[in-house]
Design an enzyme around this catalytic site. Structure first.
Site, mmCIF file in Angstrom:
data_model
loop_
_atom_site.group_PDB
_atom_site.id
_atom_site.type_symbol
_atom_site.label_atom_id
_atom_site.label_comp_id
_atom_site.label_asym_id
_atom_site.label_seq_id
_atom_site.Cartn_x
_atom_site.Cartn_y
_atom_site.Cartn_z
ATOM 1 N N GLY A 135 38.936 38.468 41.120
ATOM 2 C CA GLY A 135 38.265 37.589 40.167
ATOM 3 C C GLY A 135 36.816 37.400 40.576
ATOM 4 O O GLY A 135 36.297 38.099 41.457
ATOM 5 N N VAL A 193 42.321 39.384 45.743
ATOM 6 C CA VAL A 193 43.587 38.733 46.064
ATOM 7 C C VAL A 193 44.520 39.796 46.650
ATOM 8 O O VAL A 193 44.695 40.872 46.074
ATOM 9 C CB VAL A 193 44.231 38.092 44.817
ATOM 10 C CG1 VAL A 193 45.545 37.426 45.185
ATOM 11 C CG2 VAL A 193 43.283 37.087 44.184
ATOM 12 N N ASP A 228 38.981 25.806 33.387
ATOM 13 C CA ASP A 228 38.888 27.276 33.329
ATOM 14 C C ASP A 228 40.241 27.881 32.957
ATOM 15 O O ASP A 228 40.689 28.853 33.556
ATOM 16 C CB ASP A 228 38.413 27.819 34.676
ATOM 17 C CG ASP A 228 37.856 29.246 34.557
ATOM 18 O OD1 ASP A 228 37.489 29.642 33.437
ATOM 19 O OD2 ASP A 228 37.805 29.953 35.580
#
Length: 557
Positions: A248, A253, A364
């Site tokens: 992201g 990740v 978000d």
């Protein structure tokens, strides 16, 4: 001429400038450049570990929010002013003076006369020399709260500000300083004498780093364990590229495997990540306090040197992005499962908005921030931009608009005002995306240049709303459920926040098929784009386009 003789009280009102948006490159790198960053009666020092500090004699107005690194509520006096010449002044050195909201100016009065004049008026809260060049004369007096004070180090000395405090408060501060000084000196001397080289190294690499991040100030601040760097590196095979399961705006990740057999997901913030210390601390402290089956669970965090990592429970089915925007995944997600996902997201938001210890605004919400477990149950993730409300607050205003294009509500994008209704708007966008299998921002139609919201609105007005449904779902849907989902989605994306339903009503409307729903009004951003920036992406092309970039848009003052 004195303050009492002239009766002059000048008030300045900040004029709003252009609301034209800029890119993130225009955002000030120094958070103290943001007007009123630390709230009233506080000082912002970007060169210190704790950026926001209450003025001496003041405490945070909302301690719970300050614990979560949200200082916008400012500070209030510990002791009320006693007036009648029983008050005194505390000198604050090397600062940018407060904003001139309510003030009085006399260019010929000396500093001593200025102090006496301030004491004559019970509403006076501070004074300073108005001559920025350090002249002998010049008196500037403030009334009410002190806003936008910025502290400097000695390399940029600024000016001196004299803050009015009750006499009893001044005595308490001076006595505390006298008592603490020898204790501090003695403690430091003993520790320095007993430290070994190994202990010094340990402090530098772990304790001091954690203290710098403000994560270990109080035991109750963090309710999840701290992982050491070696454990996380080993679990992810030294952060092997083969273990990357996503990425992201804040970094990659990784999938990891702990010695006890547990799978984990490690969010490793890149060195140039847009998520700074404030967002990292916010996410750790906030998620640790949130417990709900539709929220991703934080297992721990890791801090060492420049490394900042969050350790989450592992979600084997990635994010909702894959299942609604990519062709291979879309075919696996039937209508009943899509409806279950919508309901799970709504229940998670209902907990954040109403049932958690603090009211939380996610800010978000989007498909890439909805993770799916092994049974395709949704879990809301990524709380780096979340904010909390306390007391009777219902909305806030910020100069830093954060979120993702296509999901931000109109009042937030334009005015910087956000509330639970901002998340409701994002939910509505997400619901229409789940039904259609298309992204709002990159939507393209041959007959017009509206986004997905505009297209859904046009179909609704023409009585053709079911045409919005993704073609692969035609054999697995119930007409009434799909129509109700589109209807509620359009209610959530209405232009004005007051027209949108709260989350408890959203859940009731989706689950109670007997309920009569109000007719939706025009959605936000219902305006055609020019043909040059419409995106030119068909449904098939949509699956190959990633739109998970988080933006920051400053609001002009």
């Amino acid at each position: 001429m004195t303050l009492s003789e002239s009766g002059i009280l000048q008030r300045f009102v900040l004029m709003e400038g252009s609301t034209e948006w800029t890119t993130m490159d225009a955002v000030p790198t120094d958070m103290c450049d943001n007007y009123g960053q630390c709230g009233a009666n506080s000082v912002c020092r970007s060169y210190k570990e704790s950026t926001c500090e209450c003025l001496e004699g003041f405490n945070p107005k909302s301690p719970e929010e300050w614990k979560l690194f949200n200082s916008s509520s400012g500070c209030v006096r510990r002791t009320l002013l006693e007036c009648q010449r029983k008050d005194g002044f505390m000198k604050l050195e090397w600062v940018k003076l407060p904003d001139l909201l309510e003030f009085w100016l006399n260019k010929s009065m000396s500093t001593k006369e200025c102090e006496a004049e301030c004491l004559k008026n019970c509403s006076c809260t501070a004074y300073a020399n108005s001559d920025i060049n350090g002249g002998v004369n010049g008196c500037l007096i403030w009334f009410g709260n002190l806003i936008d004070i910025r502290g400097y180090n000695q390399e940029n000395p600024g000016q001196d500000l004299y803050i009015r405090l009750a006499a009893s408060e001044l005595r308490s501060i001076r006595e505390s300083n006298v008592k603490e000084s020898p204790v501090v000196v003695l403690t430091v001397s003993v520790i320095c004498g007993m430290l070994t080289l190994g202990f010094v190294f340990w402090c530098i690499t772990w304790k001091i780093t954690s203290r710098r991040l403000g994560l270990l100030r109080k035991k109750e601040d963090v309710e999840v364990p701290l992982f050491d760097f070696t454990t996380v590196a080993t679990a992810t095979n030294k952060f092997s590229q083969e273990n990357v399961i996503g990425a992201g705006g804040f970094g990659p990740v990784y999938k990891g495997h702990l010695p006890n057999g547990q799978n984990i997901a490690v969010k490793r913030l890149s060195k140039d990540s847009r998520q700074g210390l404030k967002e990292f601390k916010n996410e750790v402290v906030l998620i640790a306090k949130l417990q709900h089956r539709n929220l991703v669970r934080l297992l721990g965090y890791c801090v060492q040197g420049d490394e900042k990592m969050l350790i989450y429970e592992y979600m084997p089915n990635k994010s909702l992005n894959y299942f609604i925007f990519e062709q291979n995944g879309s075919a696996l997600l039937t209508w009943p499962k899509r409806l279950d996902i919508v309901l799970g997201i709504v229940r998670g938001l209902l907990y954040l908005h109403q049932d958690s210890r603090l009211q939380v605004i996610h800010r978000d919400l989007k498909a890439s921030n909805i993770l799916l477990d092994i049974n395709l149950k949704p879990k809301i993730s990524d709380f780096g931009l979340a904010r909390t409300f306390g007391g009777d607050e219902s909305e806030m205003k910020t100069e830093r608009v954060v979120g993702t294009h296509g999901y931000i509500s109109p009042e937030y994008a334009i005015d910087g005002t956000f509330s639970v209704k901002s998340d409701v708007f994002s939910l509505g966008v997400l619901m229409l995306e789940i039904v259609s299998g298309m992204k709002n921002r990159n939507f393209f139609h041959a007959d017009h240049h509206h986004n997905l919201l505009g297209h859904a609105w046009l179909l609704w007005k023409e009585g053709r709303a079911l045409e919005l449904l993704y073609t692969c779902l035609e054999d697995s849907h119930l007409k009434s459920q799909v129509l109700r989902c589109i209807h509620v989605g359009l209610l959530c994306v209405q232009k004005f926040a007051e027209d949108r339903p709260i989350m408890s009503c959203v859940l009731s409307m989706l689950t109670n098929e007997e309920a009569i729903l109000p007719q939706p009004k025009q959605p936000g951003f219902f305006i055609e784009r020019s043909s040059g920036n419409a995106g030119a992406l068909s449904r098939n092309e949509e699956s190959n386009t990633e739109n998970a970039v988080t933006i920051t848009l400053p609001e002009a003052r």
